[in-house]
Design a protein around this motif. Structure first.
Motif, short mmCIF file in Angstrom:
data_model
loop_
_atom_site.label_atom_id
_atom_site.label_comp_id
_atom_site.label_asym_id
_atom_site.label_seq_id
_atom_site.Cartn_x
_atom_site.Cartn_y
_atom_site.Cartn_z
N LEU A 457 0.85 -1.19 0.00
CA LEU A 457 0.00 0.00 0.00
C LEU A 457 0.89 1.25 0.00
O LEU A 457 1.28 1.73 -1.06
CB LEU A 457 -0.94 -0.01 1.22
N SER A 458 1.25 1.73 1.17
CA SER A 458 2.04 2.97 1.25
C SER A 458 3.50 2.72 1.61
O SER A 458 4.25 3.68 1.80
CB SER A 458 1.42 3.91 2.30
N THR A 483 -8.73 0.11 1.29
CA THR A 483 -9.52 -0.35 2.44
C THR A 483 -9.42 -1.87 2.51
O THR A 483 -9.28 -2.55 1.47
CB THR A 483 -10.99 0.07 2.27
N PRO A 484 -9.45 -2.44 3.70
CA PRO A 484 -9.26 -3.90 3.84
C PRO A 484 -10.27 -4.70 3.02
O PRO A 484 -11.49 -4.47 3.12
CB PRO A 484 -9.44 -4.12 5.34
N HIS A 485 -9.78 -5.64 2.21
CA HIS A 485 -10.63 -6.53 1.43
C HIS A 485 -9.81 -7.76 1.07
O HIS A 485 -8.58 -7.69 0.97
CB HIS A 485 -11.14 -5.84 0.16
N TRP A 500 -1.11 -3.01 8.88
CA TRP A 500 -1.24 -4.40 9.31
C TRP A 500 -2.28 -4.52 10.42
O TRP A 500 -3.11 -5.45 10.40
CB TRP A 500 0.11 -4.92 9.77
N GLN A 501 -2.25 -3.61 11.36
CA GLN A 501 -3.25 -3.66 12.43
C GLN A 501 -4.66 -3.50 11.88
O GLN A 501 -5.59 -4.20 12.30
CB GLN A 501 -2.95 -2.58 13.47
N SER A 505 -7.33 -6.72 11.77
CA SER A 505 -8.57 -6.59 12.54
C SER A 505 -9.80 -6.75 11.66
O SER A 505 -10.81 -7.33 12.05
CB SER A 505 -8.61 -5.23 13.25
N ALA A 506 -9.74 -6.21 10.43
CA ALA A 506 -10.89 -6.26 9.53
C ALA A 506 -11.06 -7.62 8.88
O ALA A 506 -12.18 -8.00 8.51
CB ALA A 506 -10.75 -5.19 8.46
#
Length: 530
Positions: A457-458, A483-485, A500-501, A505-506
């Motif tokens: 990602l970043s 966004t988490p997917h 990562w957190q 979590s998602a």
């Protein structure tokens, strides 16, 4: 036997300064891996050289427009010429830039003040300790300082020198200022504006500002930057990619930030003066009368520095690095003072004061080297030869200064300072080894197959050298897709600690394994989707 002309002495001083700086900053140039912001310069340049896309700097499939393209072009050109992507390739332009800056300061000082000024300005450049890290780094600072300082000197010659060829110096200013803008956009403007405003006010000369050789460099530089940005915008629009405005946001953040003026005044400004020592100590004994055009030039140089610092304070700049472009100007003032001393135009009190400063500098240089070798050397490697040389040179330097043997004292002080560059380089090498993402990259190499494409990602903007050294194909998720997917089974991802957190979590239970990656104080995570 023919007598050497003053021009010959000035050229010799410039070549000596170039060689000295080149030697002092080339030691262990390629030993340490990339670290800090070096990867932000090397990775886009590497991709330019390998993909052939020289228009848009990129972090893999993501455009990176936080900085203009000139530095990437320089690094990519050298990489192409040498057919190498070793660390020394990325850092060599900074070393050459610092050496050129020292040589050109010698030439300008010699033209304006005399041959003694040329020697002192050129060799005195090595005494600017604050510029040492940037002079052996893959970062932009060294080349930007060179371009900005040369542009300022050309403008000073146009406005206050004795030249009858203003257009010739205007062309020089155009080339230098255009390079400065294409290297770091607006960052060099405080010094350039300082020449225009400060030099004009202190010398009460304003008509020169109407000459095309003064304003044309800024028009050409702005046009070049705008033309490049527009072409990039069209290219990204054709790719249906949003234009990266991070650089514009950075400019807006640093322009007239009134909330930070107090911090800039009380913290950044004193730091800048301290970083300019010992050369800045000459400001107290600057000659008020010199031959030819130098009174106007001396005033213009000093005023340009002061106005540049005022602009930085008014903009709320708290990082002294933004003021480093003013540092070479102190070399010119130092050269003017040394020439005045040689010509016996300084009072006895001023000479005594300068001898005391020389004594302190010589002793401090030797003491700093001793402290580094015995207290800061955690690896236990203490080069005894350098220690002995530093103690001897510092002691002899002090003795010479106290006995008024100025030439010998100055040479010994210079030797002491040059000796200090080597342990500082070793210390910087150790620091880079500890903070670099190289070890984490080796972990990625060990755990992932050779044909793996790493999804991230970043991280390329946070720790680019980690992916650079991993030697894996990389895919950067678009900003709208972060966004988490769930991703495809078996996908390897590298997340920052915060990412990562969020993703863990998602998406509980979606990751088959995860490994913590350490790079100094920075933490990332390598994870694989089930």
């Amino acid at each position: 036997m023919p007598t050497r002309s003053p021009r010959h002495h000035i050229l010799l001083a410039a070549l000596s300064a170039f060689a000295l700086v080149l030697i002092c900053h080339s030691w262990q140039l390629g030993t340490a891996p990339l670290s800090a912001t070096e990867g932000h310069r090397a990775l886009p340049a590497s991709l330019m050289a390998t993909t052939g896309d020289w228009l848009v700097p990129r972090f893999y499939n993501e455009a990176y427009l936080r900085k203009p393209p000139m530095h990437f072009w320089v690094l990519a050109s050298l990489s192409t010429l040498t057919d190498s992507q070793a660390e020394w390739v990325w850092r060599l332009p900074s070393v050459i830039g610092a050496a050129l800056c020292a040589a050109l300061m010698a030439l300008f000082a010699g033209r304006w003040f005399g041959r003694i000024a040329a020697w002192c300005a050129g060799l005195g450049f090595i005494g600017l300790v604050s510029l040492w890290p940037g002079s052996r780094s893959a970062d932009i600072d060294s080349l930007h300082i060179l371009a900005t300082a040369v542009g300022a000197c050309c403008l000073i010659e146009v406005g206050f020198g004795s030249t009858q060829r203003r257009w010739l110096w205007g062309i020089g200013a155009t080339l230098a200022i255009t390079c400065a803008v294409l290297l770091k956009a607006h960052a060099g403007l405080p010094l350039l504006v300082g020449v225009l405003v400060g030099g004009s006010i202190i010398n009460r000369r304003f008509r020169w500002l109407l000459h095309p050789a003064v304003w044309l460099p800024f028009v050409v530089a702005a046009g070049a930057l705008a033309a490049w940005w527009w072409q990039v915008h069209l290219a990204l629009e054709a790719e249906q990619t949003a234009t990266d405005v991070a650089g514009t946001n950075e400019v807006a953040f640093n322009v007239f930030n009134l909330a930070r003026i107090g911090t800039a005044l009380l913290k950044m400004l004193p730091q800048l003066f301290l970083f300019a020592l010992p050369l800045a100590a000459c400001v107290i004994v600057l000659p008020t009368r010199t031959d030819h055009a130098s009174p106007r030039i001396t005033k213009a140089i000093l005023a340009s520095i002061l106005v540049a610092w005022i602009i930085l304070v008014l903009n709320g700049i708290t990082n002294p690095r933004y003021g480093y472009s003013t540092m070479p100007m102190w070399c010119l003032l130092f050269g003017a003072v040394c020439q005045a001393w040689h010509d016996e135009r300084l009072s006895n009190r001023a000479q005594v004061w300068l001898r005391q400063v020389g004594t302190v500098v010589s002793a401090t240089g030797a003491l700093a080297l001793v402290l580094h070798l015995f207290l800061l050397d955690e690896g236990g490697q203490r080069p005894t030869t350098m220690l002995v040389l530093a103690c001897i040179s510092g002691s002899v330097g002090v003795a010479f200064w106290m006995n008024r043997r100025v030439r010998n004292a100055a040479i010994i002080t210079l030797v002491t300072i040059c000796l200090l560059t080597f342990p500082v380089a070793a210390m910087k090498t150790t620091e880079r080894q500890e903070s670099s993402g190289l070890r984490a990259a080796r972990t990625i190499q060990r755990l992932t197959p050779d044909n793996t494409t790493i999804t991230t990602l970043s991280l390329p903007r946070a720790k680019p050298e980690m992916l650079f050294y991993a030697q894996r194909d990389v895919h950067v998720l678009p900003r709208e897709d972060r966004t988490p997917h769930p991703l495809a089974p078996g996908t390897w991802c590298v997340f920052t600690k915060g990412e990562w957190q969020t993703w863990r979590s998602a998406l509980p239970g979606n990751f088959a394994e995860s490994i913590e990656l350490k790079a100094g104080d920075y933490t990332a995570h390598l994870a694989r989707f089930r």
